[in-house]
Write a protein that holds these residues in place. Sequence first.
Motif, PDB file in Angstrom:
ATOM      1  N   ALA A 127     -35.795 -40.657 -10.882  1.00 20.89           N
ATOM      2  CA  ALA A 127     -34.654 -40.474  -9.984  1.00 20.89           C
ATOM      3  C   ALA A 127     -33.334 -40.662 -10.725  1.00 20.89           C
ATOM      4  CB  ALA A 127     -34.749 -41.458  -8.815  1.00 20.89           C
ATOM      5  N   GLN A 128     -33.288 -41.622 -11.640  1.00 26.47           N
ATOM      6  CA  GLN A 128     -32.060 -41.847 -12.390  1.00 26.47           C
ATOM      7  C   GLN A 128     -31.766 -40.686 -13.325  1.00 26.47           C
ATOM      8  OE1 GLN A 128     -29.682 -44.551 -12.216  1.00 26.47           O
ATOM      9  NE2 GLN A 128     -28.677 -42.813 -13.228  1.00 26.47           N
ATOM     10  N   ILE A 129     -32.794 -40.153 -13.984  1.00 24.98           N
ATOM     11  CA  ILE A 129     -32.604 -38.982 -14.853  1.00 24.98           C
ATOM     12  C   ILE A 129     -32.035 -37.816 -14.043  1.00 24.98           C
ATOM     13  CG2 ILE A 129     -33.825 -37.238 -16.214  1.00 24.98           C
ATOM     14  CD1 ILE A 129     -35.743 -39.506 -17.088  1.00 24.98           C
ATOM     15  N   GLU A 130     -32.526 -37.634 -12.822  1.00 24.77           N
ATOM     16  CA  GLU A 130     -32.019 -36.552 -11.973  1.00 24.77           C
ATOM     17  C   GLU A 130     -30.568 -36.790 -11.574  1.00 24.77           C
ATOM     18  OE1 GLU A 130     -34.903 -36.236  -8.836  1.00 24.77           O
ATOM     19  OE2 GLU A 130     -36.330 -35.142 -10.100  1.00 24.77           O
ATOM     20  N   GLU A 131     -30.188 -38.046 -11.335  1.00 24.29           N
ATOM     21  CA  GLU A 131     -28.781 -38.351 -11.084  1.00 24.29           C
ATOM     22  C   GLU A 131     -27.936 -38.018 -12.304  1.00 24.29           C
ATOM     23  OE1 GLU A 131     -27.087 -39.379  -8.477  1.00 24.29           O
ATOM     24  OE2 GLU A 131     -28.777 -39.615  -7.101  1.00 24.29           O
ATOM     25  N   PRO A 161     -36.394 -41.144 -20.491  1.00 30.93           N
ATOM     26  CA  PRO A 161     -36.914 -42.440 -20.030  1.00 30.93           C
ATOM     27  C   PRO A 161     -36.307 -43.648 -20.727  1.00 30.93           C
ATOM     28  CG  PRO A 161     -38.690 -40.863 -20.328  1.00 30.93           C
ATOM     29  CD  PRO A 161     -37.463 -40.218 -20.883  1.00 30.93           C
ATOM     30  N   HIS A 162     -35.856 -43.480 -21.980  1.00 29.81           N
ATOM     31  CA  HIS A 162     -35.392 -44.627 -22.749  1.00 29.81           C
ATOM     32  C   HIS A 162     -33.888 -44.861 -22.630  1.00 29.81           C
ATOM     33  CE1 HIS A 162     -39.408 -44.745 -24.313  1.00 29.81           C
ATOM     34  NE2 HIS A 162     -39.291 -43.530 -24.818  1.00 29.81           N
ATOM     35  N   ASN A 163     -33.158 -43.899 -22.044  1.00 34.05           N
ATOM     36  CA  ASN A 163     -31.708 -44.117 -21.880  1.00 34.05           C
ATOM     37  C   ASN A 163     -31.201 -43.630 -20.525  1.00 34.05           C
ATOM     38  OD1 ASN A 163     -31.911 -41.383 -22.323  1.00 34.05           O
ATOM     39  ND2 ASN A 163     -30.303 -41.288 -23.873  1.00 34.05           N
ATOM     40  N   ALA A 164     -32.088 -43.591 -19.545  1.00 33.71           N
ATOM     41  CA  ALA A 164     -31.693 -43.168 -18.199  1.00 33.71           C
ATOM     42  C   ALA A 164     -30.549 -44.038 -17.688  1.00 33.71           C
ATOM     43  CB  ALA A 164     -32.887 -43.257 -17.250  1.00 33.71           C
ATOM     44  N   GLY A 165     -29.549 -43.375 -17.101  1.00 36.90           N
ATOM     45  CA  GLY A 165     -28.397 -44.082 -16.569  1.00 36.90           C
ATOM     46  C   GLY A 165     -27.293 -44.339 -17.569  1.00 36.90           C
ATOM     47  N   LYS A 166     -27.486 -43.944 -18.822  1.00 39.16           N
ATOM     48  CA  LYS A 166     -26.505 -44.224 -19.875  1.00 39.16           C
ATOM     49  C   LYS A 166     -25.807 -42.947 -20.340  1.00 39.16           C
ATOM     50  CE  LYS A 166     -29.044 -48.309 -21.448  1.00 39.16           C
ATOM     51  NZ  LYS A 166     -29.720 -48.988 -22.586  1.00 39.16           N
ATOM     52  N   VAL A 167     -25.322 -42.172 -19.382  1.00 37.23           N
ATOM     53  CA  VAL A 167     -24.694 -40.898 -19.708  1.00 37.23           C
ATOM     54  C   VAL A 167     -23.455 -41.089 -20.573  1.00 37.23           C
ATOM     55  CG1 VAL A 167     -23.438 -38.939 -18.736  1.00 37.23           C
ATOM     56  CG2 VAL A 167     -25.597 -39.652 -17.728  1.00 37.23           C
TER      57      VAL A 167
END
Length: 523
Positions: free
Chosen positions: A391-395, A254-260
């Motif tokens: 949804a972003q975590i799943e991406e 939750p705290h870094n979703a989208g920051k792969v």
Amino acid sequence: MYDIVIKNGTIIDGTASKAFEADLVVKDGVIAGIGRYAEDEAKRVIDAKGQVVSPGFIDTHVHSDVVLLADRQHAAGLYQGVTTEILGQDGLSYAPLSADNLRMYFKYLSGLNGTPDIPLDWSTVREYRQKFDRTVAINTAYQIPHGALRLETVGFRDTPLIGKDMEKAKELLRVGIEEGAVAFSTGLSYFPGSYGDTEELIELSKVLAEKNSIYVTHLRTVFKGVRFDPIKEALEIGWKSGCKIHYSHFRTGPHNAGKVDELMKDIDDAYQNGLDVSLELYPYGFGSSTGVIHLPPWVVEGGYEATLERLADRSLRAQIIRDIEKDFPRIDGAFSHLPSGKNVDLLGLSFEEASKARGQSIPDLLCDLLLDEDLAVGILGEIPADEKVIAQIEEDLFSLLSRPYYMVGSDAIYLGENPHPRAFGTFPKLLRLAREKNFPLETLINRMTKVAADRFGLTDRGQLAEGKAADIVIFDPKTVTDTATIANARSAPRGIRHVLVNGQIAVQDEKCTGTLAGRALPC
């Protein structure tokens, strides 16, 4: 005459190669051929028309160590298509341990694995591994836990592991690998492993370099009150010891979703510069653990009985609460396992809700519950409330799985009236998400099978090829799905029709057969 012919299936062989149509035959527990075969060439025919035929899935991170010895059928894993589980995770397992340490640690870990009614009649890695050989439904491999090495040398104490104690620990590690362990695991948020410093881990890992084995780590962010970068600590251990590195349950949250890319930068750089590194993930944005993890180091020193004595000592309670608040200024999540019956009203409540119901601070309530439950308190992590974050975590999962050194581990914990759904849905959920997001099924199957088999030295697993062990999953790629939810975790997936373990049918038409064909790997 073959034992089984699987007809008309779509073969995804685990190598990431393109799927193809073929039959597959099994004889004496191994794959005897892939091609075209007549039905009368085998004693048994499975029609796989419209189905994918793949290698059995390998769960690289799971807490079924003693649970599996009580529930030998292990439907939760089989129904997901899992044919091999790697035990001994997070530095928290049961061999090598002498009798007194085994009995104590068995009780101390009750919030993770429970205390099933099984004989504690092993001490060595070889003896422990043998407990799973041809006695359970799935294959198992084992990692030597850091906690056991500390218990057998310096005990459950906050003291350096050096000198003769270090040499003994290194020899225990060396012997355990020679007895068939596939890696060394640490859980640096859990005691007694948390007492060890980086230099200790580097020294132990030199044995892994010598034995071409793997350092598997659950990261920590704090050591003795000092915060630091845990990703870099693991990389340092790899570079300085020369061993392989594997990160447990590593994904965005939750705290870094989208920051792969930001999350993976140091690891990707190390990989490109030659460090032998791998990782695993599960497809959920929240975790699960045990309540004892929140206690200060001095409270748990000495192990099970000593911890309960300190919790019961009212003169220590104010100090315990102060130290919990210092180390864990925000404790979140919900209660999933409170087995005594004394606190059933709190099951499913968050820490905040439970503290209000009892009129106590969260740290004070946690201490009382750990005392009431003999430390057997299971907790779920905080569940993300924002659907966009989920949804972003799943991406992000598939961005991570696109890397060739990633694999899948459920981190399943089976305790509790309603445990984390990852224990029942990890693999089918990924299959469903891959379908929804058009991620190549051949790539996902590769990460679930051959990548893991190659990493942990399971040379006859993870691939559909002549001569390989017949661990096989047959599923419907159009309908396979998870059904386990937060509210109803103990729910089997749909669409995984058949599962074979060592050439024997363990699941037929989505029902367990009762076959116990699992082997202790490598064998």
